[in-house]
Structures are given as C-alpha cells and as structure tokens.
Design a protein around this motif. Sequence first.
Motif, PDB file in Angstrom:
ATOM      1  N   PHE A 107       0.834  -1.206   0.000  1.00 35.25           N
ATOM      2  CA  PHE A 107       0.000   0.000   0.000  1.00 35.25           C
ATOM      3  C   PHE A 107       0.870   1.258   0.000  1.00 35.25           C
ATOM      4  O   PHE A 107       0.700   2.153  -0.830  1.00 35.25           O
ATOM      5  N   TRP A 108       1.850   1.308   0.902  1.00 35.51           N
ATOM      6  CA  TRP A 108       2.712   2.494   0.974  1.00 35.51           C
ATOM      7  C   TRP A 108       3.696   2.531  -0.187  1.00 35.51           C
ATOM      8  O   TRP A 108       4.096   3.611  -0.638  1.00 35.51           O
ATOM      9  N   ALA A 109       4.105   1.359  -0.691  1.00 40.03           N
ATOM     10  CA  ALA A 109       5.039   1.326  -1.825  1.00 40.03           C
ATOM     11  C   ALA A 109       4.384   1.842  -3.102  1.00 40.03           C
ATOM     12  O   ALA A 109       5.072   2.291  -4.020  1.00 40.03           O
ATOM     13  N   ILE A 110       3.065   1.761  -3.199  1.00 37.40           N
ATOM     14  CA  ILE A 110       2.345   2.323  -4.349  1.00 37.40           C
ATOM     15  C   ILE A 110       2.010   3.790  -4.103  1.00 37.40           C
ATOM     16  O   ILE A 110       2.148   4.641  -4.978  1.00 37.40           O
ATOM     17  N   LEU A 111       1.582   4.103  -2.868  1.00 33.93           N
ATOM     18  CA  LEU A 111       1.103   5.456  -2.561  1.00 33.93           C
ATOM     19  C   LEU A 111       2.245   6.483  -2.580  1.00 33.93           C
ATOM     20  O   LEU A 111       2.075   7.590  -3.107  1.00 33.93           O
ATOM     21  N   ILE A 112       3.394   6.123  -2.007  1.00 29.54           N
ATOM     22  CA  ILE A 112       4.497   7.092  -1.911  1.00 29.54           C
ATOM     23  C   ILE A 112       4.985   7.529  -3.299  1.00 29.54           C
ATOM     24  O   ILE A 112       5.116   8.732  -3.556  1.00 29.54           O
ATOM     25  N   PRO A 113       5.252   6.610  -4.237  1.00 35.09           N
ATOM     26  CA  PRO A 113       5.653   7.068  -5.583  1.00 35.09           C
ATOM     27  C   PRO A 113       4.588   7.912  -6.276  1.00 35.09           C
ATOM     28  O   PRO A 113       4.921   8.846  -7.008  1.00 35.09           O
ATOM     29  N   LEU A 114       3.302   7.580  -6.037  1.00 38.87           N
ATOM     30  CA  LEU A 114       2.231   8.349  -6.671  1.00 38.87           C
ATOM     31  C   LEU A 114       2.287   9.810  -6.256  1.00 38.87           C
ATOM     32  O   LEU A 114       2.145  10.718  -7.073  1.00 38.87           O
ATOM     33  N   PHE A 115       2.504  10.043  -4.957  1.00 37.33           N
ATOM     34  CA  PHE A 115       2.454  11.412  -4.439  1.00 37.33           C
ATOM     35  C   PHE A 115       3.794  12.130  -4.527  1.00 37.33           C
ATOM     36  O   PHE A 115       3.879  13.300  -4.172  1.00 37.33           O
ATOM     37  N   ASN A 148      17.171  -2.660  -5.758  1.00 39.39           N
ATOM     38  CA  ASN A 148      16.482  -2.643  -4.469  1.00 39.39           C
ATOM     39  C   ASN A 148      17.399  -3.020  -3.306  1.00 39.39           C
ATOM     40  O   ASN A 148      17.390  -2.362  -2.265  1.00 39.39           O
ATOM     41  N   PHE A 149      18.165  -4.112  -3.493  1.00 40.87           N
ATOM     42  CA  PHE A 149      18.965  -4.593  -2.365  1.00 40.87           C
ATOM     43  C   PHE A 149      20.065  -3.590  -2.002  1.00 40.87           C
ATOM     44  O   PHE A 149      20.380  -3.385  -0.836  1.00 40.87           O
ATOM     45  N   TRP A 150      20.637  -2.900  -3.027  1.00 40.81           N
ATOM     46  CA  TRP A 150      21.675  -1.896  -2.784  1.00 40.81           C
ATOM     47  C   TRP A 150      21.078  -0.695  -2.048  1.00 40.81           C
ATOM     48  O   TRP A 150      21.635  -0.197  -1.064  1.00 40.81           O
ATOM     49  N   LEU A 151      19.925  -0.231  -2.542  1.00 43.70           N
ATOM     50  CA  LEU A 151      19.250   0.911  -1.917  1.00 43.70           C
ATOM     51  C   LEU A 151      18.851   0.582  -0.476  1.00 43.70           C
ATOM     52  O   LEU A 151      18.948   1.433   0.417  1.00 43.70           O
ATOM     53  N   ALA A 152      18.415  -0.652  -0.254  1.00 43.03           N
ATOM     54  CA  ALA A 152      18.011  -1.065   1.095  1.00 43.03           C
ATOM     55  C   ALA A 152      19.184  -1.016   2.066  1.00 43.03           C
ATOM     56  O   ALA A 152      19.053  -0.514   3.191  1.00 43.03           O
ATOM     57  N   LEU A 204       8.087   2.362   6.476  1.00 41.70           N
ATOM     58  CA  LEU A 204       8.441   3.437   5.544  1.00 41.70           C
ATOM     59  C   LEU A 204       9.739   3.169   4.766  1.00 41.70           C
ATOM     60  O   LEU A 204       9.745   3.289   3.527  1.00 41.70           O
ATOM     61  N   PRO A 205      10.864   2.791   5.413  1.00 49.45           N
ATOM     62  CA  PRO A 205      12.082   2.535   4.618  1.00 49.45           C
ATOM     63  C   PRO A 205      11.886   1.417   3.598  1.00 49.45           C
ATOM     64  O   PRO A 205      12.314   1.541   2.442  1.00 49.45           O
ATOM     65  N   ALA A 206      11.234   0.322   4.011  1.00 53.91           N
ATOM     66  CA  ALA A 206      11.029  -0.806   3.093  1.00 53.91           C
ATOM     67  C   ALA A 206      10.122  -0.415   1.928  1.00 53.91           C
ATOM     68  O   ALA A 206      10.387  -0.773   0.769  1.00 53.91           O
ATOM     69  N   SER A 207       9.058   0.322   2.211  1.00 56.01           N
ATOM     70  CA  SER A 207       8.137   0.716   1.136  1.00 56.01           C
ATOM     71  C   SER A 207       8.799   1.720   0.194  1.00 56.01           C
ATOM     72  O   SER A 207       8.546   1.697  -1.015  1.00 56.01           O
ATOM     73  N   PHE A 208       9.658   2.571   0.736  1.00 54.86           N
ATOM     74  CA  PHE A 208      10.374   3.525  -0.118  1.00 54.86           C
ATOM     75  C   PHE A 208      11.324   2.790  -1.064  1.00 54.86           C
ATOM     76  O   PHE A 208      11.416   3.120  -2.252  1.00 54.86           O
ATOM     77  N   VAL A 209      11.995   1.770  -0.540  1.00 53.80           N
ATOM     78  CA  VAL A 209      12.892   0.968  -1.384  1.00 53.80           C
ATOM     79  C   VAL A 209      12.087   0.207  -2.439  1.00 53.80           C
ATOM     80  O   VAL A 209      12.436   0.186  -3.619  1.00 53.80           O
ATOM     81  N   LEU A 210      10.996  -0.409  -2.016  1.00 53.83           N
ATOM     82  CA  LEU A 210      10.182  -1.199  -2.946  1.00 53.83           C
ATOM     83  C   LEU A 210       9.570  -0.336  -4.047  1.00 53.83           C
ATOM     84  O   LEU A 210       9.434  -0.760  -5.191  1.00 53.83           O
ATOM     85  N   GLY A 211       9.214   0.900  -3.692  1.00 54.45           N
ATOM     86  CA  GLY A 211       8.573   1.776  -4.675  1.00 54.45           C
ATOM     87  C   GLY A 211       9.546   2.673  -5.420  1.00 54.45           C
ATOM     88  O   GLY A 211       9.108   3.505  -6.217  1.00 54.45           O
ATOM     89  N   ILE A 278      12.478  -9.730  -2.267  1.00 53.86           N
ATOM     90  CA  ILE A 278      13.803  -9.241  -1.870  1.00 53.86           C
ATOM     91  C   ILE A 278      13.691  -8.272  -0.703  1.00 53.86           C
ATOM     92  O   ILE A 278      14.423  -8.370   0.287  1.00 53.86           O
ATOM     93  N   VAL A 279      12.761  -7.334  -0.801  1.00 59.53           N
ATOM     94  CA  VAL A 279      12.650  -6.299   0.235  1.00 59.53           C
ATOM     95  C   VAL A 279      12.234  -6.912   1.573  1.00 59.53           C
ATOM     96  O   VAL A 279      12.770  -6.557   2.623  1.00 59.53           O
TER      97      VAL A 279
END
Length: 337
Positions: A107-115, A148-152, A204-211, A278-279
């Motif tokens: 949910f947050w991984a989709i919402l954060i990139p949208l906004f 993703n794994f590097w950013l994480a 939040l960190p995981a969803s930011f990485v995923l999105g 992965i995330v």
Amino acid sequence: MSRLTYFAKRIGLMIPVVIFGTSLTYLILYAGPINPAVAILGPSADASQIRAIEQQLGLNQPLWAQYFDFLGRMFTLDFGQSWVISPNTSIVDVIANRFPRTIWLGFWAILIPLFIGIPLGFHAGLNPNSWSDYIVSLGGIVWRAAPNFWLAVILLVGLSNSEQYLFGFEWKTFLVDTPQLIGAPPLNDLTDPRQFLEAFKRILPASFVLGSASLGNELRIGRTAMLETKNSNYVEMARAKGVSDRLLVWKHMFRNALIPLVPVITAEAGLLIGGSVIVEEVFSINGIGRLGFQAIIQGDIPLAAALTFIFVLLFVVINIVQDFLYTIIDPRVSFEE
C-alpha cells in the motif's frame, strides 16, 4: 455495449488466462525436480519412508489425475495444509497470518511514488529545460537504476547512523521510539494513533525501497506526458482564447497527462508483488513474498502453488482495474468492439 456487458466479457476472458497460469504452476512445481516427500522427511529418509509419504499425499497417482485434482482444489480455494513450513496447518491460516504485512508494505510502496513521482514529473514537464527539470530528470534516472537490495543496505546504514549523517537528527526516536529498523510492523490496532505511527515508521524505509523503481518510472513518464499535452493543439487553442495558466493545467492538461500513467501504475502494482520477495527478506518482514520464497526453496509445494495461484489472480484483477480506470479517466475509450 454497456459498461456491465463490457466488464462481464472481460471477466469471462480472464478464465482461460487463469487456467493457463494455474496449469503452468502445476507443471513447474509438481512435475519439476522438487521431491515433496524428500522435502518433508529430509535427505536421510529411506526409500520405504519416501514411498509411504508419496502414497499418503497421492503423489503415486498418474500426473493427469493429480493435475485435475490440483485444478479442482485451486478453483474451489481448497489449498489444503502446509507440508514443510507449518506442517498440518491450513494454508489459508498461514497466508492470512502473513498477508496483512505485505498489504501494508505494498500500500505504501504504491502510494508514496504516486504522491512524489507524478507531481515532480508534471512539474518538470511544465518547466522544461530549467534547473528543477534537470535535477528531477536526473533523480528519476538514478531512482530507476538503483537496485532494491543496494538501496536497502544504503538506507539501513544511513538511518542507523542518522545523527551522524543528518546533523543530529535521530531517526530511531523520531515521532515514536523504534529501536529496531527491521522486522514486521505492529498491525494489531491501527486505529490507535501511536501504533499507526509506529507501523508506518517501521514500514516506511522498506516501502520507499520497494517503490523506488516505480517512483523513477512515474516521474519520467509523467514529465513526458505533461510535455506532450502542453504542446498539443487544443492547449494552444485554449491558451490563445485567454484561458489562465492555472485553469489550463488543472482542467485541460492534468487529466490527459494521467492517461499514459494508468498502465504504468497498474503494471507496477503487479511487479511490486515480485519485488516484495527481496525487500521483505532484507528488512525481515514476514510477509507472503518472503513466505513464497521459503516455500519454494524448502519444497513446500502446496503452499508455493497456493501463493502462485493467488498472484495470478491478482495480476488478472489488476488488468481489469486498469481497463476500468481507462474508462473513467478517458471518456473517448469506447465499449464498442
């Protein structure tokens, strides 16, 4: 053709797609190299024990009989019990226990990139060749290219030592105290503001990485779509008639620029399911992405098959939602054949 008839046809067309995906799942998992009896008993099991387990599970039946039994169980949502990860436990219960964490993450991984991605992309498209356009475009390329794994790993290191890198700002004590950066978020009572904040901060960190990849895509495509819309004939005509810039953007350009983003957003919503493996592994979130990975490597065939069947259904439903959104955003989309 009415909207109801159109979507009834779309739902009818999804049936052969689901049957094909389910058949492919059966071939890969049941006719593949994984021996479920060995996965259950371990490599030290003798031949008589393996034969007994195969007979108990019906694995000694012909493949065609197992195939039709498999199809029947999948389409009646009778997933059975887990063989390895949670023996003698209903697969529905195993998935239901993990599913809310993946939903919360997705949910947050989709919402954060949208906004973040779409507004920045539209801003860059409205102000081409400006410094803000260059910075946003470069950011989109970097976010799209970052694995993703590097950013994480970078994000976890940065947040763990945030007071050192962010001028004294301590992420762990920000808003609510969260000593652990990884692990499953508490989802017991999201109506409690404190627990909601804690669950949001933990994911939040995981969803930011995923999105992150979605953010880059939406930013780049949003910029291009707004730039094309801005230079279209009807916008030039509206501008020549004296329509104000604010009205021009919000009434004439915004909606049309969203059209090319619809398939991108819906397709990425499906890709997030695969990316969550992965995330979830890196951030130790026990969701269904991590569960599916464990089910495959440990040979829990019924659990892996049930999760794959659910993923197939989700992809098909996402495609139907995409068609529905098209009809709302773009009235020119016709229901006629």
